[in-house]
Design an enzyme around this catalytic site. Sequence first.
Site, short mmCIF file in Angstrom:
data_model
loop_
_atom_site.label_atom_id
_atom_site.label_comp_id
_atom_site.label_asym_id
_atom_site.label_seq_id
_atom_site.Cartn_x
_atom_site.Cartn_y
_atom_site.Cartn_z
N ARG A 44 49.63 33.80 41.05
CA ARG A 44 49.11 34.12 39.72
C ARG A 44 49.87 35.27 39.06
O ARG A 44 49.91 35.35 37.83
CB ARG A 44 47.62 34.46 39.81
CG ARG A 44 46.76 33.22 39.89
CD ARG A 44 45.30 33.58 39.94
NE ARG A 44 44.47 32.42 39.63
CZ ARG A 44 43.17 32.37 39.84
NH1 ARG A 44 42.54 33.41 40.35
NH2 ARG A 44 42.48 31.29 39.54
N LYS A 104 31.49 22.84 47.84
CA LYS A 104 30.20 22.55 47.20
C LYS A 104 30.24 21.37 46.24
O LYS A 104 31.05 21.34 45.31
CB LYS A 104 29.70 23.79 46.47
CG LYS A 104 29.21 24.86 47.42
CD LYS A 104 28.91 26.14 46.71
CE LYS A 104 27.46 26.20 46.23
NZ LYS A 104 27.22 27.46 45.47
N GLY A 140 42.68 27.65 42.53
CA GLY A 140 43.30 28.72 43.30
C GLY A 140 43.46 28.34 44.77
O GLY A 140 44.53 28.53 45.35
C1 3PG Z 1 39.19 32.23 39.45
O1 3PG Z 1 39.66 32.72 40.46
O2 3PG Z 1 38.61 31.13 39.43
C2 3PG Z 1 39.36 32.98 38.15
O3 3PG Z 1 40.11 34.12 38.34
C3 3PG Z 1 38.01 33.27 37.55
O4 3PG Z 1 37.28 34.10 38.41
P1 3PG Z 1 35.69 34.02 38.42
O5 3PG Z 1 35.33 32.66 38.94
O6 3PG Z 1 35.23 35.14 39.30
O7 3PG Z 1 35.24 34.19 36.99
#
Ligand code: 3PG
Length: 399
Positions: free
Chosen positions: A41, A206, A356
């Site tokens: 990222r 999930k 991610g």
């Molecule tokens: C993620 O990792 O999905 C994004 O950075 C958003 O983070 P969050 O789900 O904590 O809002």
Amino acid sequence: MSIRTLDDLLGEGVSGRRVLVRADLNVPLDKQTGAITDDGRIRAVLPTLGALVEAGAKVVVCSHLGRPKGAPDPQFSLRPVAGRLGELLGAPVHFATDTVGDSARSTVADLADGQVALLENLRFNAGETSKDDAERGAFADQLAAFGDAYVDDAFGAVHRKHASVFDVPARLPHVAGRLVLREVEVLSRLTGQPERPYVVVLGGSKVSDKLAVIEALLPTVDRLLIGGGMCFTFLKAQGLEVGTSLLEKDMVETCRNLLERADGKIMLPVDIVAADAFAPDATHDTVPANGIPSHRLGLDIGPETVAGFAAALSQAKTVFWNGPMGVFEMPAFAAGTRGVAEAITKADAFSVVGGGDSAAAVRALGLDESSFGHISTGGGASLEYLEGKTLPGIAALEN
Ligand code: 3PG
Ligand code: MG
């Protein structure tokens, strides 16, 4: 899309101007050492930051990291990210130890043209994620004071109605950064007229997180392959016993309903790697999906499933993959994720990896990133985009 872009902003000239960039630098950290385990990222935002530096802007970067509860929490400090960002940019990044306080104010004021600052974690401030418009707005006012223009390059956070994503662009001239543009361009190929067969692979833990996207995708996809922790709720819905595997009991009925409506498009695992504990060295065996022992839990899909999924993928012209097939962080349970990832790279298809975890899996397993069409930096964001939801961060740029 009536969104102004970074090139529009650069065309106006940004030399000497302060440009506030919302990035998603929410990178995974090693639980023990705090070291960054995947800098994807950070690298993804370099094209935007590099262009602004080159154009002589004073670049003020802000981001969240993890989910601190509206107050400073050292384990979620962005300081290590500032270090890594500086290495990648080839110039030091000035780090502010708060987000909108004295340190931030002086760090921004001291920036020379072409220099970059990173503010401390946005979520150390309750205003960032507040549901209260006024509280968010007050924080957005403070942030907006650090920029003469705003660039959103935080694709991973565009689905969040947070101050830095939603309220700041209402206060400053705003444009989409290179990453946000590229992500939207690629994902719109999937929601438009994807070349067929269109095969989607979903995993992760999930079902409840994926329900909306399954609903939205079922009419459009040709095949939906389901693995990961979420597959056990589907197996249960088929009337199978899943031992002590992850199970969302209150979702079984919903899954049964989805299976009925899926017209045979949904493919579930036919074999499972079942272990006696959630541990890297747990005793484990491959068992048929209809023969999971009552005292064992499934931690990966089995080889026959991988072969079946790979066969479906080999036909595909368009692939979207979100969510690992098993606990890939433990080598004993990584084969399913690796097998599916490899099958995707071999398919003669336009492939998009979303999320991610899946992106990190691609890199952690040492797979060649360039053999995928696109690796999205957004997990929830890419899913919500595919659901056809209005994303607050994109909507804010359109205004
Ligand atoms: C993620 O990792 O999905 C994004 O950075 C958003 O983070 P969050 O789900 O904590 O809002
Ligand atoms: Mg998330």
